[in-house]
Structures are given as C-alpha cells and as structure tokens.
Design a protein around this motif. Structure first.
Motif, PDB file in Angstrom:
ATOM      1  N   SER A   3       0.740  -1.088   0.226  1.00 37.70           N
ATOM      2  CA  SER A   3       0.504  -0.152   0.134  1.00 37.70           C
ATOM      3  C   SER A   3       0.871   1.202   0.300  1.00 37.70           C
ATOM      4  CB  SER A   3      -0.912   0.160   1.036  1.00 37.70           C
ATOM      5  OG  SER A   3      -2.031   1.578   1.152  1.00 37.70           O
ATOM      6  N   LYS A   4       0.132   2.399  -1.180  1.00 37.17           N
ATOM      7  CA  LYS A   4       1.396   3.123  -0.829  1.00 37.17           C
ATOM      8  C   LYS A   4       0.022   4.884  -1.124  1.00 37.17           C
ATOM      9  CE  LYS A   4       4.537   5.089  -4.068  1.00 37.17           C
ATOM     10  NZ  LYS A   4       5.242   5.237  -5.800  1.00 37.17           N
ATOM     11  N   GLY A   5       0.696   5.346  -0.414  1.00 36.21           N
ATOM     12  CA  GLY A   5      -0.391   6.311   0.288  1.00 36.21           C
ATOM     13  C   GLY A   5       0.520   7.721  -0.991  1.00 36.21           C
ATOM     14  N   HIS A   6      -0.295   8.470  -1.044  1.00 40.51           N
ATOM     15  CA  HIS A   6       0.133   9.437  -2.108  1.00 40.51           C
ATOM     16  C   HIS A   6       0.594  10.820  -1.579  1.00 40.51           C
ATOM     17  CE1 HIS A   6       1.628   7.133  -5.974  1.00 40.51           C
ATOM     18  NE2 HIS A   6      -0.256   6.093  -5.160  1.00 40.51           N
ATOM     19  N   SER A   7      -0.775  10.823  -0.224  1.00 42.19           N
ATOM     20  CA  SER A   7      -0.575  12.244   0.416  1.00 42.19           C
ATOM     21  C   SER A   7      -0.825  11.870   1.719  1.00 42.19           C
ATOM     22  CB  SER A   7      -1.759  13.226  -0.320  1.00 42.19           C
ATOM     23  OG  SER A   7      -2.724  12.619  -0.055  1.00 42.19           O
ATOM     24  N   ARG A   8      -0.735  12.776   2.738  1.00 43.66           N
ATOM     25  CA  ARG A   8      -1.097  12.346   3.847  1.00 43.66           C
ATOM     26  C   ARG A   8      -2.154  12.217   4.336  1.00 43.66           C
ATOM     27  NH1 ARG A   8       0.340  18.080   7.523  1.00 43.66           N
ATOM     28  NH2 ARG A   8       3.112  17.980   6.898  1.00 43.66           N
ATOM     29  N   VAL A   9      -3.418  12.547   3.508  1.00 45.63           N
ATOM     30  CA  VAL A   9      -4.625  12.149   3.680  1.00 45.63           C
ATOM     31  C   VAL A   9      -4.688  10.341   2.739  1.00 45.63           C
ATOM     32  CG1 VAL A   9      -7.400  11.817   2.744  1.00 45.63           C
ATOM     33  CG2 VAL A   9      -5.920  14.070   3.355  1.00 45.63           C
ATOM     34  N   GLY A  10      -3.775  10.460   1.960  1.00 45.21           N
ATOM     35  CA  GLY A  10      -3.439   9.118   0.970  1.00 45.21           C
ATOM     36  C   GLY A  10      -3.147   8.373   1.701  1.00 45.21           C
ATOM     37  N   ALA A  11      -2.149   8.762   3.172  1.00 47.83           N
ATOM     38  CA  ALA A  11      -1.236   7.740   3.385  1.00 47.83           C
ATOM     39  C   ALA A  11      -2.324   7.589   4.512  1.00 47.83           C
ATOM     40  CB  ALA A  11      -0.247   8.500   4.710  1.00 47.83           C
ATOM     41  N   ALA A  12      -2.676   8.106   4.889  1.00 50.78           N
ATOM     42  CA  ALA A  12      -4.303   7.031   6.264  1.00 50.78           C
ATOM     43  C   ALA A  12      -5.087   5.977   5.572  1.00 50.78           C
ATOM     44  CB  ALA A  12      -4.856   8.463   6.894  1.00 50.78           C
ATOM     45  N   LEU A  13      -4.964   6.353   4.357  1.00 51.65           N
ATOM     46  CA  LEU A  13      -6.278   5.361   3.592  1.00 51.65           C
ATOM     47  C   LEU A  13      -5.130   4.555   3.116  1.00 51.65           C
ATOM     48  CD1 LEU A  13      -8.712   8.094   2.568  1.00 51.65           C
ATOM     49  CD2 LEU A  13      -8.840   6.473   4.329  1.00 51.65           C
ATOM     50  N   LEU A  14      -6.524   3.392   3.354  1.00 49.30           N
ATOM     51  CA  LEU A  14      -5.390   2.324   2.239  1.00 49.30           C
ATOM     52  C   LEU A  14      -6.294   2.924   0.464  1.00 49.30           C
ATOM     53  CD1 LEU A  14      -6.266  -1.076   3.920  1.00 49.30           C
ATOM     54  CD2 LEU A  14      -3.969   0.495   3.390  1.00 49.30           C
ATOM     55  N   GLY A  15      -5.179   2.594  -0.661  1.00 54.72           N
ATOM     56  CA  GLY A  15      -5.104   2.104  -1.534  1.00 54.72           C
ATOM     57  C   GLY A  15      -6.662   1.567  -2.636  1.00 54.72           C
ATOM     58  N   SER A  16      -8.058   1.830  -3.360  1.00 55.13           N
ATOM     59  CA  SER A  16      -9.297   1.411  -3.275  1.00 55.13           C
ATOM     60  C   SER A  16      -8.567  -0.143  -3.878  1.00 55.13           C
ATOM     61  CB  SER A  16      -9.215   2.648  -4.518  1.00 55.13           C
ATOM     62  OG  SER A  16      -8.483   1.804  -5.775  1.00 55.13           O
ATOM     63  N   THR A  17      -7.630  -0.646  -4.336  1.00 52.11           N
ATOM     64  CA  THR A  17      -7.075  -1.763  -4.848  1.00 52.11           C
ATOM     65  C   THR A  17      -7.130  -3.251  -3.145  1.00 52.11           C
ATOM     66  OG1 THR A  17      -6.845  -2.026  -6.956  1.00 52.11           O
ATOM     67  CG2 THR A  17      -6.434  -3.838  -5.784  1.00 52.11           C
ATOM     68  N   VAL A  18      -6.878  -2.100  -2.589  1.00 47.60           N
ATOM     69  CA  VAL A  18      -6.418  -3.107  -1.261  1.00 47.60           C
ATOM     70  C   VAL A  18      -7.414  -3.138  -0.884  1.00 47.60           C
ATOM     71  CG1 VAL A  18      -4.565  -3.197   0.865  1.00 47.60           C
ATOM     72  CG2 VAL A  18      -3.689  -2.278  -0.742  1.00 47.60           C
ATOM     73  N   GLN A  19      -8.275  -1.552  -0.791  1.00 51.60           N
ATOM     74  CA  GLN A  19      -9.213  -1.668   0.045  1.00 51.60           C
ATOM     75  C   GLN A  19     -10.951  -3.144  -0.398  1.00 51.60           C
ATOM     76  OE1 GLN A  19     -11.009   2.126  -0.086  1.00 51.60           O
ATOM     77  NE2 GLN A  19     -10.326   2.576   2.287  1.00 51.60           N
ATOM     78  N   SER A  20     -10.577  -3.016  -1.578  1.00 44.58           N
ATOM     79  CA  SER A  20     -11.653  -3.851  -2.663  1.00 44.58           C
ATOM     80  C   SER A  20     -11.227  -5.399  -2.307  1.00 44.58           C
ATOM     81  CB  SER A  20     -11.499  -3.645  -4.358  1.00 44.58           C
ATOM     82  OG  SER A  20     -11.897  -2.596  -4.114  1.00 44.58           O
ATOM     83  N   VAL A  21     -10.328  -6.071  -2.054  1.00 44.15           N
ATOM     84  CA  VAL A  21      -8.977  -7.402  -1.958  1.00 44.15           C
ATOM     85  C   VAL A  21      -9.759  -7.609  -0.338  1.00 44.15           C
ATOM     86  CG1 VAL A  21      -7.743  -8.289  -1.702  1.00 44.15           C
ATOM     87  CG2 VAL A  21      -7.402  -7.460  -3.346  1.00 44.15           C
ATOM     88  N   LEU A  22      -9.592  -6.622   0.510  1.00 42.79           N
ATOM     89  CA  LEU A  22     -10.047  -6.187   1.612  1.00 42.79           C
ATOM     90  C   LEU A  22     -11.471  -6.849   2.460  1.00 42.79           C
ATOM     91  CD1 LEU A  22      -7.975  -3.322   3.070  1.00 42.79           C
ATOM     92  CD2 LEU A  22      -7.714  -6.356   4.042  1.00 42.79           C
ATOM     93  N   ALA A  23     -12.251  -6.387   0.956  1.00 44.67           N
ATOM     94  CA  ALA A  23     -13.921  -6.499   1.595  1.00 44.67           C
ATOM     95  C   ALA A  23     -14.151  -7.929   0.631  1.00 44.67           C
ATOM     96  CB  ALA A  23     -14.440  -5.616   0.730  1.00 44.67           C
ATOM     97  N   ARG A  24     -13.458  -8.125   0.182  1.00 45.30           N
ATOM     98  CA  ARG A  24     -13.618  -9.700  -1.173  1.00 45.30           C
ATOM     99  C   ARG A  24     -13.204 -10.833  -0.623  1.00 45.30           C
ATOM    100  NH1 ARG A  24     -15.381  -8.134  -6.660  1.00 45.30           N
ATOM    101  NH2 ARG A  24     -15.352  -6.238  -7.059  1.00 45.30           N
ATOM    102  N   ALA A  25     -12.083 -10.644  -0.162  1.00 44.97           N
ATOM    103  CA  ALA A  25     -10.435 -11.937  -0.054  1.00 44.97           C
ATOM    104  C   ALA A  25     -11.686 -12.848   1.120  1.00 44.97           C
ATOM    105  CB  ALA A  25      -9.841 -11.568  -0.158  1.00 44.97           C
ATOM    106  N   HIS A  26     -11.159 -14.250   1.068  1.00 45.70           N
ATOM    107  CA  HIS A  26     -12.216 -14.591   2.273  1.00 45.70           C
ATOM    108  C   HIS A  26     -10.546 -15.886   2.968  1.00 45.70           C
ATOM    109  CE1 HIS A  26     -16.507 -14.754   1.065  1.00 45.70           C
ATOM    110  NE2 HIS A  26     -16.254 -15.221  -0.636  1.00 45.70           N
ATOM    111  N   LEU A  27      -9.611 -14.864   3.021  1.00 51.17           N
ATOM    112  CA  LEU A  27      -8.733 -15.599   3.537  1.00 51.17           C
ATOM    113  C   LEU A  27      -7.844 -14.211   3.995  1.00 51.17           C
ATOM    114  CD1 LEU A  27      -5.397 -16.239   1.221  1.00 51.17           C
ATOM    115  CD2 LEU A  27      -8.076 -15.763   0.466  1.00 51.17           C
ATOM    116  N   PRO A  28      -7.172 -14.058   4.886  1.00 59.91           N
ATOM    117  CA  PRO A  28      -6.169 -12.864   5.269  1.00 59.91           C
ATOM    118  C   PRO A  28      -5.342 -12.846   4.351  1.00 59.91           C
ATOM    119  CG  PRO A  28      -5.390 -15.155   6.900  1.00 59.91           C
ATOM    120  CD  PRO A  28      -6.320 -16.199   5.150  1.00 59.91           C
ATOM    121  N   VAL A  29      -5.995 -11.259   4.159  1.00 59.93           N
ATOM    122  CA  VAL A  29      -5.286 -10.096   3.733  1.00 59.93           C
ATOM    123  C   VAL A  29      -3.976  -9.168   4.405  1.00 59.93           C
ATOM    124  CG1 VAL A  29      -5.546  -8.303   2.087  1.00 59.93           C
ATOM    125  CG2 VAL A  29      -6.611 -10.155   2.307  1.00 59.93           C
TER     126      VAL A  29
END
Length: 80
Positions: free
Chosen positions: A46-72
């Motif tokens: 995960s790579k934050g591109h700004s102060r706000v971005g550093a606090a949030l995960l990227g959209s792909t990571v967030q989508s994987v976290l929401a969909r995955a049925h195993l640890p991420v």
C-alpha cells in the motif's frame, strides 16, 4: 518476482508464484486467483500519495480486503 522467489523460496517452505491476468476488476482477479491456487494469505503493498492518502488504503487494497475469504497482509510503502 524471481528475486523474491529465490530469497524466501529456498528451504523456507514458502512457495511464491506470479501470473499475468486479464480481468476487468483487479481486486476480483486477485481474490479469484488466490482461491484457485489455494493460497493461505494474500500479501499486498500500500502506497499513500498524500497525507490523506497515507491514512487510507488504496482502492485495490480496500476492494481485496472487502472480497477476500482469507487473510490479507498489507505492507505499507516505506516513507522517504
């Protein structure tokens, strides 16, 4: 990827694989492939591109976290 394979693949019991996929949703492709190959965990960077971005995960990571049925396992990009 070959460097990673040779680093942790030698006698550690860890198998590292890579594939090139064509899919409309990157997160869906990651989750489907993890299930198909019987992965135990998904590791992502995960790579934050700004102060706000550093606090949030990227959209792909967030989508994987929401969909995955195993640890991420999310690895933050080192700050410079």
């Amino acid at each position: 990827m070959s460097q990673l394979s040779s680093t942790i693949g030698d006698g550690s019991g860890i198998t590292v694989t890579s594939e090139v996929l064509s899919h409309s949703s990157v997160a869906e492709a990651i989750c489907m492939t993890a299930g198909r190959v019987g992965a135990d965990v998904i590791c992502m960077g995960s790579k934050g591109h700004s102060r706000v971005g550093a606090a949030l995960l990227g959209s792909t990571v967030q989508s994987v976290l929401a969909r995955a049925h195993l640890p991420v396992f999310v690895i933050p990009h080192p700050r410079s």
